[in-house]
Write an enzyme that holds these catalytic residues in place. Structure first.
Site, short mmCIF file in Angstrom:
data_model
loop_
_atom_site.label_atom_id
_atom_site.label_comp_id
_atom_site.label_asym_id
_atom_site.label_seq_id
_atom_site.Cartn_x
_atom_site.Cartn_y
_atom_site.Cartn_z
N ASP A 163 43.23 44.56 51.78
CA ASP A 163 42.78 43.65 52.91
C ASP A 163 42.83 44.52 54.13
O ASP A 163 43.91 44.80 54.70
CB ASP A 163 43.70 42.48 52.88
CG ASP A 163 43.28 41.31 53.90
OD1 ASP A 163 42.36 41.84 54.97
OD2 ASP A 163 43.63 40.42 54.14
N SER A 212 44.55 33.14 55.84
CA SER A 212 43.66 33.93 56.97
C SER A 212 44.31 33.15 58.33
O SER A 212 45.30 32.70 58.36
CB SER A 212 42.64 33.87 56.71
OG SER A 212 41.70 34.82 57.64
N HIS A 236 39.96 41.10 51.85
CA HIS A 236 40.52 39.81 52.59
C HIS A 236 40.34 38.76 51.64
O HIS A 236 40.96 37.78 51.63
CB HIS A 236 40.03 39.81 53.87
CG HIS A 236 40.56 38.69 54.61
ND1 HIS A 236 42.07 38.64 55.14
CD2 HIS A 236 39.98 37.60 55.37
CE1 HIS A 236 42.15 37.45 55.63
NE2 HIS A 236 40.95 36.68 55.78
N ASP A 237 39.14 38.82 50.98
CA ASP A 237 38.64 37.74 50.17
C ASP A 237 39.67 37.29 48.75
O ASP A 237 39.44 36.28 48.36
CB ASP A 237 37.13 38.00 49.42
CG ASP A 237 35.97 37.51 50.26
OD1 ASP A 237 36.17 36.69 51.27
OD2 ASP A 237 34.85 37.65 49.89
#
Lengths: 378, 378
Positions: free
Chosen positions: B318, B153, B351-352
């Site tokens: 994501d 990220s 996204h995690d």
């Protein structure tokens, strides 16, 4: 834009004195509804169309006001003489839902039992309650059966609920950009918006009217979140991209990017006119809507009582209620043996597309209502 | 889980006294950095790996603390003996970025010039600034060239910036679930979170320390928004669906749905430990990051100085930094003639996913670092 405006319109307020039992078990002794109508009800009373509104809209569906010519109805591109829902053929009714803040009885209204605004005491209402209220409105207007009940987003949920609750009272159900129930992500966005409002110190547990304040900070954040979910990512990229206010970074937390300016403007504007309790109430009605809740999640069974014909439409870039959600309804209706037309429109404007004028979208709705009109004069 | 934990680790605080000029034009006279290292630097000093953190993480990448065994490092599944980034072969460095709130100098720190916390006076920093700070850290540790700089990220953006700013000082750049710059929608979510914080009356323009309060309401809303964007819609549907706290609707605005409970819990927890000014600072660094800004939007040109080899990875669900964003970087690198490996992992966790242990994902990273290890002993 094809068709003309309905021109200057005048809202009316209709009073209902019979007590209303709500889904929650609470009841409301009497209430008023703000209503607008366009076109003329024919002698057979067979050409009435009910338009149901979503979160922040109202009974003001089309036309303008004599004292406020800039205040154009929220679906003015859809409803009017020569428009897809043609007011030269249909008698169109717009109603502000119970609990909203545009003239119908809601949290801002005076509770006759106390002489002060309802505030936090205003009961939680459901989509089903709204539909029952709209049925009483139909009674009062002498409309036994709607030619169509139509809405987008939350308005589409009301149309679906009509088809289930009062199958004999509508011939067509038109649900645009809708969903059979909210997803966890939908509920999550609602919850964040409500948290922003409820944690604003000016909220005072919902009784801010007595304090002479409005939880504007919370409303602003709620509306900003809403706007992100109404637009598609591609639309935002197209409209704003990384466009900046100035040539160079200013290295501060004020507006740097145009998208920030847009969101702040929308949030500020909204916080000036929308009632915070109404925001909670309507988002909660959205959360609760789930006709399949009483049929163990089986949507086919939930829709089984419906006898109306259906038109559904969805938009490719809508990520709030994406096409899959409409298809769930379409598939359940087909399995129920219902007559259903479905259009999936490739449009860039996300959820907001249902409010915008897109030729393919309007063509579908126009064709559908042309057919309805043929039935009305039969 | 393959591999072992690095076990009990001890953070250290390193002081830097040379003034630091920031991108904004402001400067900071001196600062401290909280740092953790795992494994041993080899005699050639060729096996050092820098791990860069994202919004709410820190230098505590792996292991636990003797006095707080529950406090496991944020990338403990990735870094450790026998893990994909194997601390038996690599000397791994975690650093808390300047402006963060976990031990490095930031808005909560005492401004030596005034004897009070910096608060709103703490300068805005950029990804480029962080990388320059990390370069000074490398100098202090005697590391001329990193075997790899790695992050997910926002951490991936730092890795990219290393490759551009200090091409000779890293051999490999590993950017997971990253993007070459934020989209309008990404900026919009950041702006809503910042608005929630800045409009909290307890924020006091950033100088809440002096008032003995914390803008927890704003932080809570900011974190709730963040969580929605970290998870995929499908993941939320799977984890929470419409699961409720009780069998029946209670018709109130307290927790009805499990997803509400989850968000409230996450928001409350976050507001207890995270600094609001740091939230503003880090989201702004995200907004500003855009290496192609100085090359008229041309990412190929922006990446032209890079000489490192690259590994990029992204995750199918994501929607914060979707695979398209990683592909933009990959395509620009290929056009620049760089050596680049890219893995698109089909994973449900949004996204995690970059923080989670997925066998395919870890296999890719492990294989890549195995190759790096071979170079180190060459």
């Amino acid at each position: 834009m094809s068709g003309r405006s309905v021109g200057v319109v005048t809202p009316q307020v209709m009073k209902f004195d019979a007590p209303l039992e709500l889904t929650s078990g609470a009841s409301i002794a009497s209430y008023e509804l703000a209503v607008e109508t366009y076109g003329r009800l024919n002698a057979e009373r067979s050409n009435a169309v009910l338009i149901c509104h979503a979160l922040n809209a109202s009974h003001h569906v089309a036309g303008t006001y004599a004292d406020d010519p800039g205040k154009v109805g929220w679906w003015d591109n859809m409803v009017g003489p020569g428009k897809p829902v043609d007011t030269e053929r249909f008698f169109v009714v717009g109603v502000n839902n119970l609990g909203s803040c545009f003239g119908s009885t809601g949290p801002m209204s005076i509770d006759p039992a106390r002489g002060t605004p309802y505030g936090a005491r205003f009961p939680v209402v459901t989509v089903e309650d709204w539909v029952r209220v709209q049925a009483r409105l139909a009674d009062a207007l002498g409309i036994e059966q709607w030619a169509a009940v139509m809405g987008g987003s939350l308005g589409g949920m009301q149309a679906l609920s009509w088809a289930i609750q009062f199958p004999q009272r509508l011939r067509h159900c038109v649900a645009i950009a809708s969903a059979p129930r909210l997803s966890a992500q939908n509920i999550a966005f609602n919850e964040v918006a409500r948290t922003a409002i409820r944690s604003d110190p000016d909220f005072h547990g919902g009784d801010y009217y007595a304090h002479g304040v409005v939880p504007k900070r919370g409303l602003r954040v709620a509306r900003m979140i809403g706007h992100i979910t109404y637009l598609s990512g591609a639309d935002m990229a197209e409209k704003f991209g990384r466009a900046m206010r100035t040539d160079d970074y200013q290295f501060h937390y004020d507006v740097e990017f145009e998208v920030e300016s847009y969101l702040r403007y929308q949030g500020d504007k909204f916080s000036e006119y929308f009632d915070a309790n109404t925001y909670l109430l309507i988002t909660r009605a959205l959360d609760y809507f789930d006709p399949s809740r009483t049929t163990s999640g089986n949507l086919v069974q939930a829709l089984a009582p419906a006898t109306a014909k259906f038109l559904l439409a969805s938009f490719s870039t809508d990520w709030r209620f994406p096409p899959e959600r409409s298809r769930e309804i379409v598939e359940a209706l087909i399995e129920s043996g219902r007559d259903v037309a479905y259009a999936e429109i490739d449009a860039p404007h996300g959820h907001d597309a249902f409010l915008l004028e897109d030729p393919r979208y309007h063509k579908v709705v126009r064709a559908y209502f042309d057919n309805i009109a043929t039935e009305c004069v039969r």
